[in-house]
Design a protein around this motif. Structure first.
Motif, PDB file in Angstrom:
ATOM      1  N   PRO A  27       0.804  -1.229   0.000  1.00 41.51           N
ATOM      2  CA  PRO A  27       0.000   0.000   0.000  1.00 41.51           C
ATOM      3  C   PRO A  27       0.832   1.272   0.000  1.00 41.51           C
ATOM      4  O   PRO A  27       0.348   2.326  -0.409  1.00 41.51           O
ATOM      5  CB  PRO A  27      -0.820  -0.111   1.284  1.00 41.51           C
ATOM      6  N   CYS A  28       2.071   1.182   0.463  1.00 37.03           N
ATOM      7  CA  CYS A  28       2.932   2.359   0.535  1.00 37.03           C
ATOM      8  C   CYS A  28       4.032   2.315  -0.524  1.00 37.03           C
ATOM      9  O   CYS A  28       5.128   2.833  -0.320  1.00 37.03           O
ATOM     10  CB  CYS A  28       3.557   2.486   1.915  1.00 37.03           C
ATOM     11  N   GLY A  29       3.756   1.675  -1.642  1.00 38.30           N
ATOM     12  CA  GLY A  29       4.768   1.524  -2.683  1.00 38.30           C
ATOM     13  C   GLY A  29       4.980   2.790  -3.480  1.00 38.30           C
ATOM     14  O   GLY A  29       4.040   3.498  -3.830  1.00 38.30           O
TER      15      GLY A  29
ATOM     16  N   ASN B 134      13.840   2.940 -13.562  1.00 37.29           N
ATOM     17  CA  ASN B 134      12.865   2.882 -12.479  1.00 37.29           C
ATOM     18  C   ASN B 134      13.429   2.093 -11.307  1.00 37.29           C
ATOM     19  O   ASN B 134      14.116   1.083 -11.499  1.00 37.29           O
ATOM     20  CB  ASN B 134      11.578   2.189 -12.939  1.00 37.29           C
ATOM     21  N   ILE B 135      13.129   2.549 -10.100  1.00 36.83           N
ATOM     22  CA  ILE B 135      13.352   1.733  -8.913  1.00 36.83           C
ATOM     23  C   ILE B 135      12.061   1.746  -8.105  1.00 36.83           C
ATOM     24  O   ILE B 135      11.280   2.705  -8.170  1.00 36.83           O
ATOM     25  CB  ILE B 135      14.545   2.217  -8.060  1.00 36.83           C
ATOM     26  N   PHE B 136      11.834   0.653  -7.346  1.00 33.47           N
ATOM     27  CA  PHE B 136      10.585   0.486  -6.618  1.00 33.47           C
ATOM     28  C   PHE B 136      10.898   0.295  -5.137  1.00 33.47           C
ATOM     29  O   PHE B 136      11.713  -0.573  -4.773  1.00 33.47           O
ATOM     30  CB  PHE B 136       9.804  -0.704  -7.167  1.00 33.47           C
ATOM     31  N   VAL B 137      10.260   1.117  -4.307  1.00 28.74           N
ATOM     32  CA  VAL B 137      10.540   1.101  -2.875  1.00 28.74           C
ATOM     33  C   VAL B 137       9.234   1.158  -2.080  1.00 28.74           C
ATOM     34  O   VAL B 137       8.195   1.544  -2.607  1.00 28.74           O
ATOM     35  CB  VAL B 137      11.448   2.286  -2.461  1.00 28.74           C
ATOM     36  N   TYR B 138       9.337   0.767  -0.791  1.00 24.79           N
ATOM     37  CA  TYR B 138       8.195   0.949   0.099  1.00 24.79           C
ATOM     38  C   TYR B 138       8.707   1.078   1.519  1.00 24.79           C
ATOM     39  O   TYR B 138       9.877   0.832   1.820  1.00 24.79           O
ATOM     40  CB  TYR B 138       7.180  -0.195  -0.034  1.00 24.79           C
ATOM     41  N   HIS B 139       7.799   1.456   2.416  1.00 27.49           N
ATOM     42  CA  HIS B 139       8.115   1.544   3.838  1.00 27.49           C
ATOM     43  C   HIS B 139       6.879   1.112   4.603  1.00 27.49           C
ATOM     44  O   HIS B 139       5.748   1.305   4.147  1.00 27.49           O
ATOM     45  CB  HIS B 139       8.506   2.979   4.220  1.00 27.49           C
ATOM     46  N   SER B 140       7.067   0.498   5.763  1.00 29.74           N
ATOM     47  CA  SER B 140       5.923   0.015   6.553  1.00 29.74           C
ATOM     48  C   SER B 140       5.122   1.163   7.151  1.00 29.74           C
ATOM     49  O   SER B 140       3.955   0.992   7.512  1.00 29.74           O
ATOM     50  CB  SER B 140       6.409  -0.910   7.674  1.00 29.74           C
TER      51      SER B 140
ATOM     52  N   ALA C  44       3.255   4.522   6.565  1.00 29.29           N
ATOM     53  CA  ALA C  44       2.668   5.280   5.457  1.00 29.29           C
ATOM     54  C   ALA C  44       3.125   6.737   5.464  1.00 29.29           C
ATOM     55  O   ALA C  44       3.405   7.317   4.401  1.00 29.29           O
ATOM     56  CB  ALA C  44       1.142   5.217   5.531  1.00 29.29           C
ATOM     57  N   LYS C  45       3.201   7.341   6.641  1.00 27.80           N
ATOM     58  CA  LYS C  45       3.618   8.741   6.710  1.00 27.80           C
ATOM     59  C   LYS C  45       5.054   8.914   6.230  1.00 27.80           C
ATOM     60  O   LYS C  45       5.395   9.896   5.571  1.00 27.80           O
ATOM     61  CB  LYS C  45       3.468   9.287   8.133  1.00 27.80           C
ATOM     62  N   GLU C  46       5.911   7.955   6.573  1.00 25.23           N
ATOM     63  CA  GLU C  46       7.300   8.012   6.116  1.00 25.23           C
ATOM     64  C   GLU C  46       7.362   8.010   4.591  1.00 25.23           C
ATOM     65  O   GLU C  46       8.129   8.749   3.971  1.00 25.23           O
ATOM     66  CB  GLU C  46       8.071   6.811   6.680  1.00 25.23           C
ATOM     67  N   MET C  47       6.503   7.196   3.947  1.00 26.58           N
ATOM     68  CA  MET C  47       6.503   7.121   2.496  1.00 26.58           C
ATOM     69  C   MET C  47       5.978   8.415   1.876  1.00 26.58           C
ATOM     70  O   MET C  47       6.489   8.890   0.864  1.00 26.58           O
ATOM     71  CB  MET C  47       5.639   5.941   2.049  1.00 26.58           C
ATOM     72  N   VAL C  48       4.955   8.997   2.505  1.00 24.50           N
ATOM     73  CA  VAL C  48       4.439  10.282   2.028  1.00 24.50           C
ATOM     74  C   VAL C  48       5.496  11.367   2.160  1.00 24.50           C
ATOM     75  O   VAL C  48       5.671  12.216   1.282  1.00 24.50           O
ATOM     76  CB  VAL C  48       3.160  10.684   2.793  1.00 24.50           C
ATOM     77  N   ASP C  49       6.253  11.336   3.266  1.00 24.60           N
ATOM     78  CA  ASP C  49       7.316  12.330   3.455  1.00 24.60           C
ATOM     79  C   ASP C  49       8.394  12.205   2.384  1.00 24.60           C
ATOM     80  O   ASP C  49       8.907  13.210   1.885  1.00 24.60           O
ATOM     81  CB  ASP C  49       7.938  12.178   4.847  1.00 24.60           C
ATOM     82  N   TRP C  50       8.730  10.975   2.005  1.00 23.63           N
ATOM     83  CA  TRP C  50       9.711  10.790   0.926  1.00 23.63           C
ATOM     84  C   TRP C  50       9.154  11.287  -0.401  1.00 23.63           C
ATOM     85  O   TRP C  50       9.843  11.942  -1.185  1.00 23.63           O
ATOM     86  CB  TRP C  50      10.113   9.317   0.811  1.00 23.63           C
ATOM     87  N   PHE C  51       7.896  10.977  -0.651  1.00 22.12           N
ATOM     88  CA  PHE C  51       7.241  11.443  -1.877  1.00 22.12           C
ATOM     89  C   PHE C  51       7.281  12.973  -1.952  1.00 22.12           C
ATOM     90  O   PHE C  51       7.681  13.554  -2.970  1.00 22.12           O
ATOM     91  CB  PHE C  51       5.794  10.945  -1.902  1.00 22.12           C
ATOM     92  N   ASN C  52       6.887  13.631  -0.869  1.00 22.34           N
ATOM     93  CA  ASN C  52       6.879  15.093  -0.847  1.00 22.34           C
ATOM     94  C   ASN C  52       8.289  15.675  -0.935  1.00 22.34           C
ATOM     95  O   ASN C  52       8.503  16.722  -1.551  1.00 22.34           O
ATOM     96  CB  ASN C  52       6.187  15.593   0.425  1.00 22.34           C
ATOM     97  N   ALA C  53       9.266  14.987  -0.333  1.00 24.25           N
ATOM     98  CA  ALA C  53      10.642  15.464  -0.384  1.00 24.25           C
ATOM     99  C   ALA C  53      11.178  15.438  -1.809  1.00 24.25           C
ATOM    100  O   ALA C  53      11.826  16.382  -2.265  1.00 24.25           O
ATOM    101  CB  ALA C  53      11.521  14.617   0.531  1.00 24.25           C
TER     102      ALA C  53
END
Length: 262
Positions: free
Chosen positions: A97-99, A112-118, A120-129
């Motif tokens: 879900p956080c891919g 392309n590289i594919f990542v995720y984190h357990s 969800a907020k951490e993944m959103v922070d990376w996306f926004n960064a």
């Protein structure tokens, strides 16, 4: 803009997830600030598809996102320039879900590289960064462009198969697909439709030399051809349609399409 609505939609999707406590937060980190962020993400291996923990560092000062195969490694496994960096949520493609799918250019090819984190907020922070770093880069690289222009042109290109039926430009993921993924109505010059060679200078993927911009009353559509001959043929085809006055039934059809989209 399309990008702005996309960012908003993805952020809302993730926010709804973690505000309803559907994910357990196991780690808290500082949000992106001062042009720098680092942390560990699960990255999918290129050959075996297995996800392994990798250290990532995003630095505006160095103009790059880097990841390291080992925690104490001095040299990064990959260096992705912010100039061509982009990120999109791809939970279905990654199986989490956080891919997040991160794209960048290397040797004029999209990687392309594919990542995720357990978390969800951490993944959103990376996306926004990543988006913030890209946005800041464009602001510096193109000081004359407005914030809206910069936001509009941060998306990369995806290869699609196009056909044009009268005034309907339809695109497919594969030439044999039964249904189009979408379509663009091409009106006449009397209705403020124009076709221009090239791409706006703030466009990610501007290294493409054979771009096409279609200007409509609502927005701009950007395309890139692999050869100059293809660019020339498509521009000529678009120009023939735009130069032709619209018939009453075409006005009616376009009006119905607008109502459907609304």
């Amino acid at each position: 803009s399309v990008v702005a609505s996309f960012v908003h939609r993805d952020s809302q999707w993730i926010r709804a997830r973690y505000e309803r406590n559907e994910f357990e937060f196991i780690e808290k980190q500082e949000p992106y600030s001062a042009g720098y962020r680092e942390g560990f993400l699960w990255k999918r291996g290129r050959d075996n598809g297995q996800f392994l923990s990798r250290k990532f560092i995003l630095s505006e000062r160095e103009g790059a996102l880097k990841y390291f195969n080992k925690q104490d490694a001095r040299e990064p496994k990959a260096v992705m320039k912010i100039e061509t960096l982009n990120a999109t949520f791809q939970p279905a493609k990654i199986g989490n879900p956080c891919g997040l799918q991160i794209t960048y250019l290397k040797d004029n090819s999209t990687r392309n590289i594919f990542v995720y984190h357990s978390d969800a907020k951490e993944m959103v922070d990376w996306f926004n960064a990543i988006r913030a770093a890209r946005f800041h880069y464009l602001q510096v690289a193109f000081p004359g462009a407005s914030d809206e222009e910069v936001r509009t042109h941060t998306e990369g290109f995806k290869k699609r198969w196009f056909t044009m039926d009268d005034r309907r430009l339809m695109y497919f993921k594969d030439p044999l697909d039964a249904y189009a993924r979408g379509e663009v109505f091409i009106g006449s010059k009397e209705n403020s439709y124009t076709v221009l060679p090239g791409l706006p200078p703030t466009t990610q993927g501007y290294h493409w030399n054979h771009g096409i911009t279609i200007v409509t009353p609502d927005r701009k559509f950007l395309f890139a051809c692999e050869t100059e001959a293809e660019q020339r043929d498509w521009i000529a085809a678009f120009q023939r349609v735009i130069n032709r006055p619209m018939r009453p039934q075409e006005y009616a059809g376009n009006f119905r399409e607008s109502l459907t989209r609304l």
